[in-house]
Design a protein around this motif. Structure first.
Motif, short mmCIF file in Angstrom:
data_model
loop_
_atom_site.label_atom_id
_atom_site.label_comp_id
_atom_site.label_asym_id
_atom_site.label_seq_id
_atom_site.Cartn_x
_atom_site.Cartn_y
_atom_site.Cartn_z
N THR A 203 0.73 -1.27 -0.02
CA THR A 203 0.04 0.04 0.08
C THR A 203 0.93 1.52 -0.03
O THR A 203 1.55 1.34 0.88
N LYS A 229 -3.18 0.40 -3.80
CA LYS A 229 -2.71 -0.90 -2.99
C LYS A 229 -2.55 -1.98 -4.11
O LYS A 229 -3.51 -2.12 -4.95
N GLU A 282 -5.68 -0.31 6.59
CA GLU A 282 -4.09 -0.90 6.07
C GLU A 282 -2.97 -0.52 7.11
O GLU A 282 -2.13 -1.38 7.36
#
Length: 361
Positions: A203, A229, A282
């Motif tokens: 990411t 990502k 994330e």
């Protein structure tokens, strides 16, 4: 620490040590140094052990002289037992923070490899020799050559890490992990590549990265831009494919005793409304938040195991198909599983570090 390494620690000792290591990354690094020394005491000549321990004690005395503190009482040369080695390592750890000793690298070796580890139930932040900063999630490790002496700044990652890379156009920063190489010049990004995961994720937060798969030429590299990502699926290698000449995309997971193949990849855009790493799912782990969205119990279990340093056992495979949405931050193990059990029909019991999952009423 010595009692733990020597197998003399009781349950209270181990729990107290675990709490101390979680709260103090520097102490954790010192303990890793001691454990590496302990594990390196495989059958070898006693004289070599004595020489190694003597060198360590010399390092401690030099450090004490620089710090102008009371010197350690000289130790006479004698035959060292494993317990002596553990105690010597403890003395050095108190004086020489940040020095790592590895079984594969002699103490006198001019080139060393540094290792950073975040055990299950902990997360850690470290500064690399080039000024870059790395955060490691639970159950992760990062190794690299001291001082980045080579032409590139290369690191090897197992698990999950967030990198904030110091710019240096003349010396690229490269992350090697799970069959891919991520090349950057100066950027911030997250890499998730646990051995048991079914995908490798990269990411990008800022800058640009180049992702090269080991099974493909560099001309086929994938470039990521901010808020993108990359997810590369992994599948377990078939028995017939192992050892074949065309298995260039084979990744061996020695820890799990399995081999994986990189499969299809996809690039997705992050939610444009989320602008900070604290808000992104994330990277929420950096702020001690475990976020999950639509994860099956089978997918969530390894994350919970790393997060809480536990082992989850299912009474039936059908329980792994339950799905959850939510997040945990300060919840205890019991609070976390109580919350999950209110969202899905299952029961649980906690037995030390084991959590047993069974069908609900």
């Amino acid at each position: 620490m010595s009692r733990s390494l020597n197998g003399e620690a009781d349950i209270d000792d181990r729990q107290e040590l675990e709490q101390l290591l979680r709260a103090d990354p520097a102490l954790q690094q010192q303990y890793l140094m001691m454990r590496a020394l302990w594990q390196s005491t495989t059958p070898e000549a006693d004289t070599e052990k004595e020489v190694n321990v003597s060198r360590i004690l010399q390092l401690a005395r030099v450090q004490e002289a620089v710090a102008d503190i009371e010197p350690v009482t000289p130790v006479k040369a004698k035959r060292f037992t494993l317990r002596h080695i553990a105690i010597a390592a403890a003395a050095v750890a108190a004086c020489v923070a940040g020095i790592f000793i590895y079984q594969a690298y002699p103490i006198s070796a001019p080139e060393t490899v540094q290792l950073i580890v975040a055990h299950n139930g902990s997360r850690t932040q470290s500064r690399l020799p080039d000024g870059s900063t790395v955060w490691l999630n639970a159950g992760s490790s990062l190794s690299y050559e001291a001082d980045f002496a080579g032409a590139v700044r290369a690191v090897k990652l197992t698990g999950e890490a967030y990198f904030d890379v110091a710019p240096n156009a003349r010396k690229p920063f490269i992350v090697h992990t799970s069959g891919i190489h991520i090349k950057v010049l100066g950027t911030a990004f997250n890499v998730k590549a646990y051995a048991t995961d079914k995908a490798v994720e990269t990411t990008l937060i800022s800058g640009m990265v180049q992702v090269v798969r080991e099974d493909r030429a560099e001309k086929n590299a994938i470039y990521l831009h901010p808020d993108e990502k990359l997810v590369i699926a992994r599948r377990q290698a078939k028995a017939a494919g192992k050892g074949s000449a065309s298995g260039g995309n084979m990744v061996s997971d020695s820890a799990a005793g399995e081999e994986w193949q990189l499969a299809e990849s996809i690039i997705t855009r992050l939610d444009s409304k989320q602008h900070t790493t604290a808000e992104l799912a994330e990277t929420a782990w950096m702020y001690n938040r475990l976020v999950f969205s639509g994860d099956s119990f089978g997918e969530l279990a390894p994350r919970l195991e790393r997060w809480y340093n536990i082992r989850i056992e299912f009474a039936g495979e059908e329980l792994k198909q339950l799905h959850f949405n939510g997040s945990f931050e300060k919840e205890t193990v019991e609070q976390a599983f109580t919350a999950l059990s209110t969202a899905a029909p299952f029961q649980f019991s906690i037995q030390g570090q084991r959590v047993l999952i069974s069908a609900g009423k």
